[in-house]
Design an enzyme around this catalytic site. Structure first.
Site, PDB file in Angstrom:
ATOM      1  N   GLY A  87       0.931  -1.283   0.031  1.00  0.00           N
ATOM      2  CA  GLY A  87       0.057  -0.176  -0.108  1.00  0.00           C
ATOM      3  C   GLY A  87       0.796   1.095  -0.167  1.00  0.00           C
ATOM      4  O   GLY A  87       2.078   1.130   0.179  1.00  0.00           O
ATOM      5  N   LYS A 110       4.493  12.180  -2.801  1.00  0.00           N
ATOM      6  CA  LYS A 110       5.263  11.080  -2.440  1.00  0.00           C
ATOM      7  C   LYS A 110       6.128  11.585  -1.190  1.00  0.00           C
ATOM      8  O   LYS A 110       7.111  12.788  -1.462  1.00  0.00           O
ATOM      9  CB  LYS A 110       5.713  10.493  -3.506  1.00  0.00           C
ATOM     10  CG  LYS A 110       6.668   9.248  -3.301  1.00  0.00           C
ATOM     11  CD  LYS A 110       7.053   8.714  -4.623  1.00  0.00           C
ATOM     12  CE  LYS A 110       8.301   7.550  -4.231  1.00  0.00           C
ATOM     13  NZ  LYS A 110       8.500   6.859  -5.837  1.00  0.00           N
ATOM     14  N   ASP A 122       9.077   5.563   7.565  1.00  0.00           N
ATOM     15  CA  ASP A 122       8.691   6.843   8.234  1.00  0.00           C
ATOM     16  C   ASP A 122       7.778   7.735   7.280  1.00  0.00           C
ATOM     17  O   ASP A 122       7.335   8.644   7.587  1.00  0.00           O
ATOM     18  CB  ASP A 122       9.870   7.661   8.430  1.00  0.00           C
ATOM     19  CG  ASP A 122      10.764   7.834   7.194  1.00  0.00           C
ATOM     20  OD1 ASP A 122      10.188   7.360   6.126  1.00  0.00           O
ATOM     21  OD2 ASP A 122      11.988   8.393   7.234  1.00  0.00           O
ATOM     22  N   ARG A 173       3.671  13.881  -7.590  1.00  0.00           N
ATOM     23  CA  ARG A 173       3.640  12.892  -8.857  1.00  0.00           C
ATOM     24  C   ARG A 173       2.386  12.973  -9.746  1.00  0.00           C
ATOM     25  O   ARG A 173       1.267  13.106  -8.980  1.00  0.00           O
ATOM     26  CB  ARG A 173       4.182  11.588  -8.747  1.00  0.00           C
ATOM     27  CG  ARG A 173       3.781  10.546  -9.574  1.00  0.00           C
ATOM     28  CD  ARG A 173       4.591   9.217  -9.212  1.00  0.00           C
ATOM     29  NE  ARG A 173       3.884   8.341  -8.126  1.00  0.00           N
ATOM     30  CZ  ARG A 173       4.468   7.211  -7.534  1.00  0.00           C
ATOM     31  NH1 ARG A 173       5.630   7.035  -7.970  1.00  0.00           N
ATOM     32  NH2 ARG A 173       3.772   6.585  -6.851  1.00  0.00           N
ATOM     33  N   ASP A 249       4.132  -4.462  -7.712  1.00  0.00           N
ATOM     34  CA  ASP A 249       3.481  -3.111  -7.126  1.00  0.00           C
ATOM     35  C   ASP A 249       4.045  -1.905  -7.637  1.00  0.00           C
ATOM     36  O   ASP A 249       3.627  -0.900  -7.259  1.00  0.00           O
ATOM     37  CB  ASP A 249       3.812  -3.366  -5.510  1.00  0.00           C
ATOM     38  CG  ASP A 249       4.974  -3.678  -5.304  1.00  0.00           C
ATOM     39  OD1 ASP A 249       5.892  -4.305  -5.525  1.00  0.00           O
ATOM     40  OD2 ASP A 249       5.745  -2.691  -4.441  1.00  0.00           O
ATOM     41  N   ASN A 250       5.022  -2.249  -8.533  1.00  0.00           N
ATOM     42  CA  ASN A 250       5.869  -1.284  -9.277  1.00  0.00           C
ATOM     43  C   ASN A 250       5.435  -1.151 -10.611  1.00  0.00           C
ATOM     44  O   ASN A 250       6.409  -0.572 -11.354  1.00  0.00           O
ATOM     45  CB  ASN A 250       7.325  -1.237  -8.711  1.00  0.00           C
ATOM     46  CG  ASN A 250       7.688  -0.811  -7.618  1.00  0.00           C
ATOM     47  OD1 ASN A 250       7.044  -0.180  -6.911  1.00  0.00           O
ATOM     48  ND2 ASN A 250       8.894  -1.179  -7.154  1.00  0.00           N
ATOM     49  N   ASP A 259       7.364   4.388 -10.401  1.00  0.00           N
ATOM     50  CA  ASP A 259       8.292   4.254  -9.288  1.00  0.00           C
ATOM     51  C   ASP A 259       9.849   4.214  -9.731  1.00  0.00           C
ATOM     52  O   ASP A 259      10.406   3.106  -9.684  1.00  0.00           O
ATOM     53  CB  ASP A 259       8.111   2.705  -8.637  1.00  0.00           C
ATOM     54  CG  ASP A 259       6.952   2.876  -7.454  1.00  0.00           C
ATOM     55  OD1 ASP A 259       6.292   4.251  -7.455  1.00  0.00           O
ATOM     56  OD2 ASP A 259       6.506   2.126  -6.827  1.00  0.00           O
TER      57      ASP A 259
END
Ligand code: AMP
Ligand code: MG
Length: 489
Positions: A87, A110, A122, A173, A249-250, A259
């Site tokens: 996620g 991002k 973080d 982005r 996921d990319n 990504d």
């Protein structure tokens, strides 16, 4: 934000698709770069974005009216291993805008702070990776390759802690969609068929509207993604781009490059090239990219199986047929791109041998990929008047003779026009990794953004040789090579 059509389409999906999350404000935001041209295309007011209210939005310090920030959930195969829940751990979807052609785009921050999907992270981004993403994604766009875009980069005035403290930054982005193969996998893995269907319907409406008219819309969706990814990876191969972390996921189902982590362009042509420090086995090496793309698409097809047909065997059959189209699509895009790069008109049986021989020669001679193709597009080289063309080793002689013979068969002796066409598809400038690293070093260590802006400017017109900018087209010397890249997360 002063824009007529801000909305948040993704928020119309069921609430289990995302977590509503506010960005975490930052101490002292400062605008590093604003992409005014892109803002204009998206109908955004660039002056407003550059002002205090715009900066507050781009830094995540204040959300404008109509924005409904959310972190989306997804899963993904990372280096072949399935993670059932990833996620947006450090990204937030702010909302949609409609461009001048009526196409919807999503704006995402991002590095805007933690989300429910941050796990141990973080939620922040360091300046270096933000500048890399901004520069490389804009370079890809200028090369004419489908990609997410960079709208802005903001320094947060805060430190992020990686191995050492580093300056923090946020990139805004823009993408047609941030839905990944891994998003589809999430709903398949949780056996949430209504969710899977809702996601597929959303993707069709937004990205593949023609699929809605097909007899089997979900099969058409899969076919559309297969074609888009095959074309995308072919374009990467033609410019020597190495994504570096092609996890599912990319991989965006829109067919946009997404990504920009450890990605880089190769200088010396070597199909085994790997930049990413963590990719020890070369899973995502340059030459493996088409194979990996198909592997990822196979995971997508598996995830979509419940939608493809009632009966399992029928669904598998349809999935296999859709996947079988990858190679023809890839080869069509790759070979037509190669023909254009070499100024060839029409198709001949020997063309593929001609390509292969050139690539083998480049590998053997450790030739610079970009500059080799660029050198071929000089009228003198093309017509055979330059017997020993600059930039090409003498061992290219026999190949050059075969290539000229092939070009001559096409008829027409307007070498200059042909050379011109070649120059228009063989870039002079790519974001060479040693230059990218030097640019990042100047920004991180000296707060000097001049190299970033200079590089961005040169890469905006990559096919046009620019006086005084030759150093951006020069391969690294032996002591300048930067062989590794890092995810920087
Ligand atoms: P990536 O390898 O950058 O594609 O990231 C893989 C996953 O880790 C994604 O779910 C990201 O959102 C998450 N992630 C990466 N960096 C951070 C970070 N600094 N904080 C929280 N999540 C992160
Ligand atoms: Mg990612």
């Amino acid at each position: 934000m002063p824009h007529s059509s801000i909305g948040q389409g993704y928020a119309t999906l069921p609430s289990r698709f995302y977590a509503r999350t506010q960005p975490t404000p930052v101490a002292a935001p400062r605008l590093i770069a604003l992409n005014r041209a892109l803002a204009g295309d998206l109908g955004l007011d660039a002056d407003w974005l550059a002002g205090p209210d715009g900066l507050a939005m781009l830094a995540g310090n204040h959300m404008s009216q109509g924005m409904d920030p959310l972190a989306t959930v997804y899963a993904g195969h990372q280096f072949g291993h399935f993670s059932p829940q990833l996620g947006d751990g450090r990204a937030l979807l702010l909302g949609d805008v409609v461009d001048r052609h009526g196409l919807v785009h999503e704006i995402q921050l991002k590095g805007s702070g933690p989300t429910p999907y941050s796990r141990r992270g973080d939620g922040r981004a360091a300046l270096g990776p933000v500048l890399r993403e901004y520069l490389l994604s804009e370079s890809m766009a200028a090369l004419g390759i489908a990609t997410t875009r960079a709208l802005a980069a903001v320094a947060t005035g805060e430190r992020v802690y990686r191995e050492t403290p580093l300056p923090g930054a946020i990139v805004a982005r823009v993408a047609r969609s941030h839905i990944r193969v891994g998003t589809v996998q999430f709903f398949a893995a949780t056996q949430d068929e209504p969710g899977l269907r809702a996601l597929a319907d959303f993707a069709i409406a937004r990205l593949y509207p023609q699929a809605a008219l097909a007899e089997q819309p979900y099969v058409a969706l899969l076919q559309g993604v297969v074609a888009a990814q095959a074309a995308l990876v072919a374009r990467w191969m033609l410019v020597g781009f190495i994504h570096g972390v092609m996890n599912t996921d990319n991989m965006a189902i829109s067919g946009e490059t997404i990504d920009y982590g450890p990605c880089a362009f190769m200088d010396t042509y070597n199909p085994a090239t790997v930049f990413s420090f963590i990719d020890k086995r070369g899973r995502y090496a340059y030459t493996n990219q088409p194979t990996v793309a198909l592997w990822n698409l196979t995971r997508l097809a598996e995830a979509l199986l419940p939608l493809l047909a009632e009966e399992d065997t029928r669904a598998i059959d349809l999935a296999q047929q859709a996947l079988a189209a990858f190679h023809p699509h890839f080869h069509a895009a790759y070979f037509s791109g190669m023909r254009a790069k070499l100024g060839l008109v029409g198709e001949q049986d020997e063309d593929e041998t001609l390509f292969k021989t050139l690539l083998d020669l480049m590998e053997r001679e450790k030739a610079d990929m970009t500059n080799t193709f660029r050198a071929l597009g000089h009228a003198g080289v093309l017509s055979g008047q330059d017997v020993a063309p600059t930039g090409l080793p003498a061992s290219f002689g026999p190949w050059l003779a075969r290539w000229r013979a092939r070009v001559a068969q096409q008829g027409g002796a307007d070498w200059a026009a042909r050379a011109q066409a070649m120059v228009g598809v063989n870039p002079c400038y790519i974001p060479r990794n040693h230059k990218v690293e030097a640019m990042i070093k100047a920004a991180v260590e000296h707060e000097d953004y001049a190299p970033f802006h200079a590089m961005l400017h040169v890469l905006a017109t990559p096919y046009v040789a620019q006086p005084g900018m030759e150093h951006f087209a020069t391969p690294p010397g032996a002591d300048e090579v930067v062989p590794y890249t890092y995810c920087g997360t």
